[in-house]
Design a protein around this motif. Structure first.
Motif, short mmCIF file in Angstrom:
data_model
loop_
_atom_site.label_atom_id
_atom_site.label_comp_id
_atom_site.label_asym_id
_atom_site.label_seq_id
_atom_site.Cartn_x
_atom_site.Cartn_y
_atom_site.Cartn_z
N ASN A 130 13.80 41.76 20.12
CA ASN A 130 14.43 43.06 20.32
C ASN A 130 14.09 43.92 19.11
N LEU A 131 13.12 44.80 19.26
CA LEU A 131 12.64 45.62 18.15
C LEU A 131 13.14 47.06 18.22
N LYS A 132 14.03 47.35 19.17
CA LYS A 132 14.51 48.72 19.35
C LYS A 132 15.41 49.14 18.19
N VAL A 133 15.14 50.32 17.66
CA VAL A 133 15.96 50.90 16.60
C VAL A 133 16.66 52.12 17.17
N THR A 134 17.97 52.14 17.11
CA THR A 134 18.75 53.24 17.70
C THR A 134 18.91 54.39 16.71
N ALA A 135 19.26 55.55 17.26
CA ALA A 135 19.52 56.73 16.42
C ALA A 135 20.69 56.46 15.47
N LYS A 136 21.68 55.69 15.94
CA LYS A 136 22.84 55.36 15.10
C LYS A 136 22.41 54.52 13.91
N GLU A 137 21.53 53.58 14.13
CA GLU A 137 21.05 52.74 13.03
C GLU A 137 20.29 53.57 12.00
N VAL A 138 19.51 54.54 12.49
CA VAL A 138 18.78 55.42 11.57
C VAL A 138 19.77 56.25 10.76
N THR A 265 11.06 66.55 4.67
CA THR A 265 11.97 67.17 5.64
C THR A 265 12.90 66.11 6.21
N SER A 266 13.95 66.60 6.87
CA SER A 266 14.91 65.66 7.47
C SER A 266 14.26 64.84 8.57
N GLU A 267 13.36 65.45 9.33
CA GLU A 267 12.68 64.72 10.39
C GLU A 267 11.78 63.62 9.82
N GLU A 268 11.10 63.94 8.73
CA GLU A 268 10.26 62.94 8.07
C GLU A 268 11.11 61.81 7.49
N LEU A 269 12.30 62.17 6.99
CA LEU A 269 13.21 61.15 6.46
C LEU A 269 13.65 60.21 7.57
N LYS A 270 14.00 60.76 8.72
CA LYS A 270 14.42 59.93 9.85
C LYS A 270 13.27 59.02 10.31
N ALA A 271 12.07 59.57 10.36
CA ALA A 271 10.91 58.77 10.77
C ALA A 271 10.64 57.65 9.78
N ASN A 272 10.80 57.96 8.50
CA ASN A 272 10.59 56.97 7.43
C ASN A 272 11.59 55.83 7.55
N LYS A 273 12.86 56.17 7.74
CA LYS A 273 13.90 55.14 7.86
C LYS A 273 13.72 54.32 9.13
N LYS A 274 13.30 54.99 10.21
CA LYS A 274 13.09 54.28 11.46
C LYS A 274 11.97 53.26 11.31
N ALA A 275 10.89 53.64 10.63
CA ALA A 275 9.75 52.73 10.42
C ALA A 275 10.18 51.53 9.58
N GLU A 276 11.01 51.79 8.57
CA GLU A 276 11.51 50.69 7.72
C GLU A 276 12.36 49.73 8.54
N LEU A 277 13.24 50.29 9.36
CA LEU A 277 14.11 49.44 10.19
C LEU A 277 13.32 48.64 11.20
N GLU A 278 12.28 49.25 11.77
CA GLU A 278 11.43 48.54 12.74
C GLU A 278 10.72 47.37 12.07
N ALA A 279 10.22 47.60 10.85
CA ALA A 279 9.54 46.53 10.12
C ALA A 279 10.52 45.41 9.78
N LYS A 280 11.74 45.80 9.38
CA LYS A 280 12.76 44.80 9.05
C LYS A 280 13.13 43.99 10.28
N LYS A 281 13.30 44.68 11.42
CA LYS A 281 13.66 43.97 12.66
C LYS A 281 12.55 43.03 13.10
N ALA A 282 11.30 43.48 12.93
CA ALA A 282 10.17 42.63 13.33
C ALA A 282 10.20 41.32 12.55
N THR A 283 10.49 41.42 11.23
CA THR A 283 10.57 40.22 10.40
C THR A 283 11.75 39.35 10.81
#
Length: 426
Positions: A130-138, A265-283
């Motif tokens: 389950n690699l889905k990252v929700t908006a709430k998690e971000v 920007t805030s959008e770039e910040l959200k994208a950055n955090k989402k990518a980090e969370l996806e990598a963490k979930k993958a591990t």
């Protein structure tokens, strides 16, 4: 020499000892034992054999002579082609009563590296990742990095909700009697943080500033203060103030001030955090699948585990905790109480963990052998060269000092890749 297979991956080696062989051992034993005694009329260690035996009896030499025999049989055993499977030191035994002038038998019983009957280890079914990252998690991840700049503001409606900060007094009693550490004034707590015992914070939700209420709770059975463990308690709380946490707005200026590479920007910040969370979930998901695969393989493997291997793992685990207690300079049982356990439960847990780790060791080694996953010399040298650059050393020095670790790390990685790649997601 005859070999008898026993349970728990043990073998008994039985040896014939001839009367002549034992007589020669008695000669050696006499030299050793005579040197330990002083007999009247002779310098220490210089009494004749006949005098020694007349005073002490020839039986006084039997134990020492038997040790000579057993040492000889030990040397004979470790030269045998099967000795490579022996583990640890043997247990010596006397198969027949010793009588001078008669042949008899002795034995050495060893643990041996166990035979492993592997189950099917390819195609093991595991729950899909389950690699889905929700908006709430971000949002929670962004809150975590902006928390240092958050401020607490007095809540307009002074009613406690989950996540609010409440300032209150409390007095705890058990059977109507206050207990040490159960009282405080103007204590600030984020409700829902889980810092207090179960039930306490939940019962505060809905209270208003100025309100007093009795909270009925029960201390956990494993509470670190033994006198309170499992006891029912009443906490009288009086709420003084309720605050809410306000986080900074994600303006371009604020986001730039976070100094995160490539993020303005805030959008770039959200994208950055989402990518980090996806990598963490993958591990995390890979680790979960691997753990499930290993557990299923171990549950179905057939291995008659020797006690020596289990004890080795158990002692390693215990040693790690004992070392921690020494670092803190506190008695070991006190250290265990801080962990919420006691010596009996700790020992039982270490036995379970050690047994499982020992089983994994032999099963993993068997799969590595079957699949030919052992690292090549070239791979070992490449690893040594990689670390040599980091430690300002040479490949040769690093290889000599760390070859066992390199072998283990590379073989384990190959094993993990094999098991995960061949798993069947369901």
């Amino acid at each position: 020499m005859t070999v008898e297979k026993l349970d728990k991956s043990r073998v008994k080696l039985v040896f014939d000892v001839t009367a002549d062989e034992f007589e020669k051992a008695l000669d050696k034993a006499f030299v050793t034992e005579n040197a330990k005694v002083t007999i009247k009329g002779f310098r220490k260690g210089h009494a004749p054999r006949k005098v020694f035996e007349k005073i002490y009896g020839v039986e006084a030499l039997f134990e020492s002579a038997l040790n000579v025999v057993l040492d000889s049989k030990f040397q004979e055993a470790i030269k045998d082609e099967n000795a490579k499977n022996f583990i640890g030191r043997p247990e010596a035994g006397l198969e027949e009563k010793i009588e001078r002038g008669k042949d008899f038998k002795v034995s050495l019983t060893w643990d041996v590296y166990p035979e492993v009957e592997l189950p099917e280890y390819k195609g093991v079914e595991v729950k899909a990742k389950n690699l889905k990252v929700t908006a709430k998690e971000v949002d929670e991840a962004i809150k975590a990095i902006t928390k240092k700049d958050a401020v607490k503001e007095t809540k307009t409606e002074q009613v406690i909700a989950k996540g609010d900060y409440a300032t209150f007094d409390f007095v705890g009693t058990v059977d109507g009697v206050e207990f040490p550490g159960g009282k405080a004034e103007n204590y600030e707590l984020q409700i829902g943080s889980g810092q207090f015992i179960p039930g306490f914070e939940d019962q505060m939700i809905g209270l208003k500033a100025g309100e007093t209420k009795d909270l009925n709770v029960t201390f956990p059975e494993n509470y670190n203060e033994a006198s309170l463990a499992g006891k029912a308690a009443v906490f009288k709380v009086t709420v003084h103030d309720v605050k809410v946490e306000k986080f900074p707005r994600l303006t371009a200026e604020y986001v730039a001030g976070l100094k995160i590479e490539g993020v303005t920007t805030s959008e770039e910040l959200k994208a950055n955090k989402k990518a980090e969370l996806e990598a963490k979930k993958a591990t995390e998901e890979k680790d979960r699948q691997l753990n499930d695969i290993i557990e299923k393989i171990l549950d179905n493997a057939k291995v008659d585990m020797p006690k020596t291997l289990i004890d080795e793992k158990v002692n390693q685990l215990k040693g790690q905790y004992e070392q921690q207690a020494k670092m803190y300079n506190i008695p070991f049982e006190t250290f265990l109480s801080f962990m919420g356990t006691n010596l009996k439960d700790f020992n039982e847990n270490m036995e379970k963990q050690g047994s499982r780790q020992a089983l994994f060791q032999v099963v993993a080694q068997k799969i590595i052998e079957v699949e030919k996953l052992a690292p090549s010399q070239e791979a070992l040298e490449a690893k040594a060269e990689e670390e040599a650059k980091l430690h300002n050393s040479t490949k040769e020095k690093m290889l000599k000092a760390n070859v066992a670790r390199y072998y283990s790390d590379l073989a384990y990685k190959a094993l993990v890749d094999l098991l995960v790649a061949n798993a069947k997601e369901i």
